[in-house]
Write a protein that holds these residues in place. Structure first.
Motif, PDB file in Angstrom:
ATOM      1  N   MET A   1      45.781  55.009  16.228  1.00 29.08           N
ATOM      2  CA  MET A   1      46.229  53.732  15.559  1.00 29.08           C
ATOM      3  C   MET A   1      46.434  52.378  16.371  1.00 29.08           C
ATOM      4  SD  MET A   1      46.146  54.849  12.367  1.00 29.08           S
ATOM      5  CE  MET A   1      46.766  53.474  11.628  1.00 29.08           C
ATOM      6  N   PRO A   2      46.742  52.637  17.772  1.00 26.30           N
ATOM      7  CA  PRO A   2      46.869  51.125  18.550  1.00 26.30           C
ATOM      8  C   PRO A   2      45.195  50.632  18.767  1.00 26.30           C
ATOM      9  CG  PRO A   2      48.239  53.075  19.415  1.00 26.30           C
ATOM     10  CD  PRO A   2      47.347  53.711  18.276  1.00 26.30           C
TER      11      PRO A   2
ATOM     12  N   LEU B   1      48.897  64.409  14.737  1.00 25.85           N
ATOM     13  CA  LEU B   1      49.794  63.467  15.117  1.00 25.85           C
ATOM     14  C   LEU B   1      49.682  62.967  16.052  1.00 25.85           C
ATOM     15  CD1 LEU B   1      52.727  62.037  14.363  1.00 25.85           C
ATOM     16  CD2 LEU B   1      53.742  63.927  15.492  1.00 25.85           C
ATOM     17  N   LEU B   2      49.442  63.597  17.275  1.00 29.73           N
ATOM     18  CA  LEU B   2      48.874  63.116  18.563  1.00 29.73           C
ATOM     19  C   LEU B   2      47.587  62.296  18.499  1.00 29.73           C
ATOM     20  CD1 LEU B   2      49.691  65.922  20.863  1.00 29.73           C
ATOM     21  CD2 LEU B   2      50.918  63.989  20.782  1.00 29.73           C
ATOM     22  N   ASN B   3      46.606  62.552  17.509  1.00 22.76           N
ATOM     23  CA  ASN B   3      45.589  61.833  17.425  1.00 22.76           C
ATOM     24  C   ASN B   3      45.525  60.350  16.750  1.00 22.76           C
ATOM     25  OD1 ASN B   3      42.621  61.663  17.222  1.00 22.76           O
ATOM     26  ND2 ASN B   3      43.089  61.522  15.128  1.00 22.76           N
ATOM     27  N   THR B   4      46.752  60.514  15.794  1.00 24.65           N
ATOM     28  CA  THR B   4      46.877  59.205  15.231  1.00 24.65           C
ATOM     29  C   THR B   4      47.475  58.255  16.151  1.00 24.65           C
ATOM     30  OG1 THR B   4      48.902  60.228  14.136  1.00 24.65           O
ATOM     31  CG2 THR B   4      46.466  60.138  12.945  1.00 24.65           C
TER      32      THR B   4
ATOM     33  N   GLY C   1      39.816  52.409  26.239  1.00 23.48           N
ATOM     34  CA  GLY C   1      38.895  53.464  26.610  1.00 23.48           C
ATOM     35  C   GLY C   1      39.716  54.819  26.453  1.00 23.48           C
ATOM     36  N   ILE C   2      41.028  54.880  27.404  1.00 26.37           N
ATOM     37  CA  ILE C   2      41.536  56.073  27.427  1.00 26.37           C
ATOM     38  C   ILE C   2      42.193  56.662  26.290  1.00 26.37           C
ATOM     39  CG2 ILE C   2      43.846  56.795  28.304  1.00 26.37           C
ATOM     40  CD1 ILE C   2      43.349  54.743  30.896  1.00 26.37           C
ATOM     41  N   CYS C   3      42.507  55.874  25.287  1.00 22.86           N
ATOM     42  CA  CYS C   3      42.969  56.139  24.046  1.00 22.86           C
ATOM     43  C   CYS C   3      41.761  56.902  23.248  1.00 22.86           C
ATOM     44  CB  CYS C   3      43.378  54.914  23.001  1.00 22.86           C
ATOM     45  SG  CYS C   3      45.015  54.384  23.876  1.00 22.86           S
ATOM     46  N   HIS C   4      40.483  56.443  23.166  1.00 18.13           N
ATOM     47  CA  HIS C   4      39.568  57.062  22.684  1.00 18.13           C
ATOM     48  C   HIS C   4      39.171  58.556  23.371  1.00 18.13           C
ATOM     49  CE1 HIS C   4      38.969  54.361  19.152  1.00 18.13           C
ATOM     50  NE2 HIS C   4      38.775  53.400  19.952  1.00 18.13           N
ATOM     51  N   ILE C   5      39.073  58.448  24.644  1.00 16.85           N
ATOM     52  CA  ILE C   5      38.737  59.747  25.207  1.00 16.85           C
ATOM     53  C   ILE C   5      39.604  60.763  24.775  1.00 16.85           C
ATOM     54  CG2 ILE C   5      38.625  60.797  27.493  1.00 16.85           C
ATOM     55  CD1 ILE C   5      37.468  58.185  28.626  1.00 16.85           C
ATOM     56  N   LEU C   6      40.993  60.583  25.007  1.00 18.72           N
ATOM     57  CA  LEU C   6      42.079  61.256  24.480  1.00 18.72           C
ATOM     58  C   LEU C   6      41.927  61.780  22.928  1.00 18.72           C
ATOM     59  CD1 LEU C   6      45.366  59.771  26.152  1.00 18.72           C
ATOM     60  CD2 LEU C   6      44.085  61.916  26.811  1.00 18.72           C
ATOM     61  N   GLY C   7      41.551  60.582  22.160  1.00 20.57           N
ATOM     62  CA  GLY C   7      41.347  61.042  20.764  1.00 20.57           C
ATOM     63  C   GLY C   7      40.174  61.882  20.392  1.00 20.57           C
ATOM     64  N   GLY C   8      39.061  61.707  21.375  1.00 21.65           N
ATOM     65  CA  GLY C   8      37.909  62.613  21.133  1.00 21.65           C
ATOM     66  C   GLY C   8      38.272  64.133  21.634  1.00 21.65           C
TER      67      GLY C   8
ATOM     68  N   LEU D   1      32.217  58.807  23.192  1.00 27.70           N
ATOM     69  CA  LEU D   1      31.079  57.777  23.285  1.00 27.70           C
ATOM     70  C   LEU D   1      31.880  56.476  23.383  1.00 27.70           C
ATOM     71  CD1 LEU D   1      28.263  57.074  23.601  1.00 27.70           C
ATOM     72  CD2 LEU D   1      28.169  56.943  20.934  1.00 27.70           C
ATOM     73  N   LEU D   2      32.699  56.145  22.558  1.00 26.26           N
ATOM     74  CA  LEU D   2      33.411  54.813  22.555  1.00 26.26           C
ATOM     75  C   LEU D   2      34.338  54.638  23.781  1.00 26.26           C
ATOM     76  CD1 LEU D   2      33.876  51.964  21.497  1.00 26.26           C
ATOM     77  CD2 LEU D   2      35.482  52.961  19.714  1.00 26.26           C
ATOM     78  N   GLY D   3      35.016  55.782  24.289  1.00 30.89           N
ATOM     79  CA  GLY D   3      35.814  55.850  25.321  1.00 30.89           C
ATOM     80  C   GLY D   3      35.048  55.504  26.502  1.00 30.89           C
ATOM     81  N   ILE D   4      34.146  56.001  26.839  1.00 27.23           N
ATOM     82  CA  ILE D   4      33.235  55.955  27.857  1.00 27.23           C
ATOM     83  C   ILE D   4      32.720  54.286  27.776  1.00 27.23           C
ATOM     84  CG2 ILE D   4      31.218  56.729  29.152  1.00 27.23           C
ATOM     85  CD1 ILE D   4      31.765  59.392  27.983  1.00 27.23           C
ATOM     86  N   TYR D   5      32.029  54.016  26.829  1.00 32.50           N
ATOM     87  CA  TYR D   5      31.580  52.724  26.599  1.00 32.50           C
ATOM     88  C   TYR D   5      32.666  51.644  26.842  1.00 32.50           C
ATOM     89  CZ  TYR D   5      29.143  48.908  24.223  1.00 32.50           C
ATOM     90  OH  TYR D   5      28.630  47.521  23.779  1.00 32.50           O
ATOM     91  N   ALA D   6      33.792  51.914  26.480  1.00 32.43           N
ATOM     92  CA  ALA D   6      34.777  50.744  26.606  1.00 32.43           C
ATOM     93  C   ALA D   6      35.074  50.441  28.203  1.00 32.43           C
ATOM     94  CB  ALA D   6      36.157  51.251  26.131  1.00 32.43           C
ATOM     95  N   PHE D   7      34.974  51.233  28.928  1.00 35.24           N
ATOM     96  CA  PHE D   7      35.013  50.965  30.451  1.00 35.24           C
ATOM     97  C   PHE D   7      33.793  50.230  31.091  1.00 35.24           C
ATOM     98  CE2 PHE D   7      37.863  54.542  29.946  1.00 35.24           C
ATOM     99  CZ  PHE D   7      38.910  54.165  30.928  1.00 35.24           C
TER     100      PHE D   7
END
Length: 423
Positions: free
Chosen positions: A107-108, A100-103, A73-80, A171-177
């Motif tokens: 990717m993980p 670069l930071l987004n990938t 979830g943290i990765c996707h919030i940062l990605g957003g 959305l996915l970042g929040i949903y993951a939690f």
């Protein structure tokens, strides 16, 4: 709401995020921001850089310290946040570090998505081999839906595609939690960072056939990156010619390219038959020559009378991508000691999605620039160059890769169970 449905939604969003920009961002960079081929290639090569170490690093974090679903979830919030920021940048020097930071955080999540799915299914006493593939296939559906949405909305050459991806990532970042807890492992064998990267599998380079295999894995990883990086820009470039300006391929490149993802799904189902009939080496060789066709058909196709050739290129993509990746994974499984098998698979991914993808992005950008004059690209020469590259690989591979194998029923079963990510 059933846990299977919740995992299905998670997998759908995971690849919807990627599909929103992976195939179409090159159009925006080329047509709107007027980046050079080398600059576009460098931005796409960030996925290769990130794949070298970030999945292993965050995998260790999830294994030892933080719940997997929270890391996810943290990765996707940062990605957003990063995708939104990327949508506001218009120069290469400002956009490159953000992508670069987004990938590095996206990717993980491909591996973390699978880990969360596996652990939750186990917690609920489901059969992973039976129940995960029907869930995972919705990831491919999500990728295709995103491509269609961006295409039909007319966002292929707009930063709005990054807004869509950003919103889905939040959305996915929040949903993951809200997903069931996937706690760090408290017992059992834990992989080190070196093992996760596959570096302790370098002992395999003492074997000639493994050296040859991993080198070709790297070269074919580069081939995969080429059409991701320039496929959309190639199709929309036909719009400069009046005869093609209103053609389907120019107006809806994302929909046309999405045939590749559909083909990928179908060829996965065909792999067990081909492995049983021809064995691993011949299936790998089929993949290499499928890349020759993929690039060659792009070289001679066009949105007019040559549209069937472009469609055939999209169909061939499924064989080009799946046949080497899945048969290669089975080869690694068969030829390595059980003690380093996981590391060997990690090394396989590093060679294809890491080093190979990086080289593919950078070198393909250089090739495009060599055949560009006054911002006009000679796409036929570009694609024929890539086809020649794949043809050389196809000629050399059977001469230097000495391997005879007839798969067992157990290995065929593994091939049927493998589910690859869309590209």
């Amino acid at each position: 709401m059933s846990i299977k449905f919740r995992l299905t939604l998670m997998n759908f969003l995971q690849f919807f995020i990627w599909g929103s920009w992976l195939i179409s961002l090159n159009v925006y960079l080329d047509k709107t921001l007027h980046f050079t081929g080398g600059q576009i290639g460098s931005i796409y090569a960030t996925m290769g850089v990130a794949s070298l170490f970030m999945p292993a690093l965050l995998g260790i974090v999830a294994d030892k310290w933080i719940n997997t679903e929270r890391v996810f979830g943290i990765c996707h919030i940062l990605g957003g946040i990063l995708l939104y920021k990327a949508s506001t940048e218009t120069t290469f020097n400002s956009l490159y570090p953000i992508m670069l930071l987004n990938t590095m955080v996206y990717m993980p999540t491909i591996a973390l998505n699978n880990t969360v799915s596996y652990e939750v299914l186990e917690q609920k006493n489901f059969n992973i081999v039976k129940d995960f593939p029907p869930i995972r296939v919705w990831g491919t559906v999500g990728f295709i839906v995103a491509m269609w949405m961006v295409d039909l909305a007319g966002f292929n050459n707009s930063a709005l595609q990054l807004y869509i991806s950003s919103a889905a990532s939040f959305l996915l970042g929040i949903y993951a939690f809200t997903m069931p807890s996937c706690k760090p492992k408290k017992s059992g064998e834990r992989k080190t960072f070196i093992s996760s990267l596959g570096l302790d599998a370098f002992v395999l380079f003492k074997k000639r056939k493994m050296v040859v295999f991993f080198i070709f894995a790297m070269f074919l990883g580069a081939a995969l990156q080429i059409t991701n990086t320039f496929g959309g820009a190639f199709l929309t470039d036909f719009g400069s010619q009046k005869i093609y300006a209103d053609s389907f391929a120019v107006k809806h490149p994302g929909i046309l390219i999405s045939i590749s993802q559909v083909s990928e799904t179908l060829f996965i189902l065909a792999i067990p038959f081909f492995l049983q009939k021809f064995g691993i080496k011949k299936v790998m060789l089929m993949s290499i020559f499928a890349w020759v066709l993929r690039f060659g058909l792009f070289g001679i196709g066009d949105p007019g009378t040559g549209l069937p050739l472009l469609i055939l290129s999209m169909i061939v993509y499924g064989m080009a991508f799946d046949f080497f990746n899945i048969s290669g994974s089975l080869f690694v499984e068969k030829e390595t000691d059980i003690k380093i098998r996981a590391s060997a698979q990690g090394l396989f991914m590093v060679m294809t999605n890491g080093i190979g993808a990086y080289l593919g992005g950078v070198i393909s950008g250089w090739v495009v620039d060599q055949f560009t004059s006054n911002e006009v690209k000679d796409w036929r020469s570009i694609w024929f160059s890539f086809a020649a590259y794949a043809l050389v690989l196809g000629i050399i591979f059977p001469l230097v890769f000495k391997y005879k194998h007839m798969p067992s029923a157990k290995e065929i079963g593994k091939a049927e169970a493998i589910e690859m990510t869309p590209h």
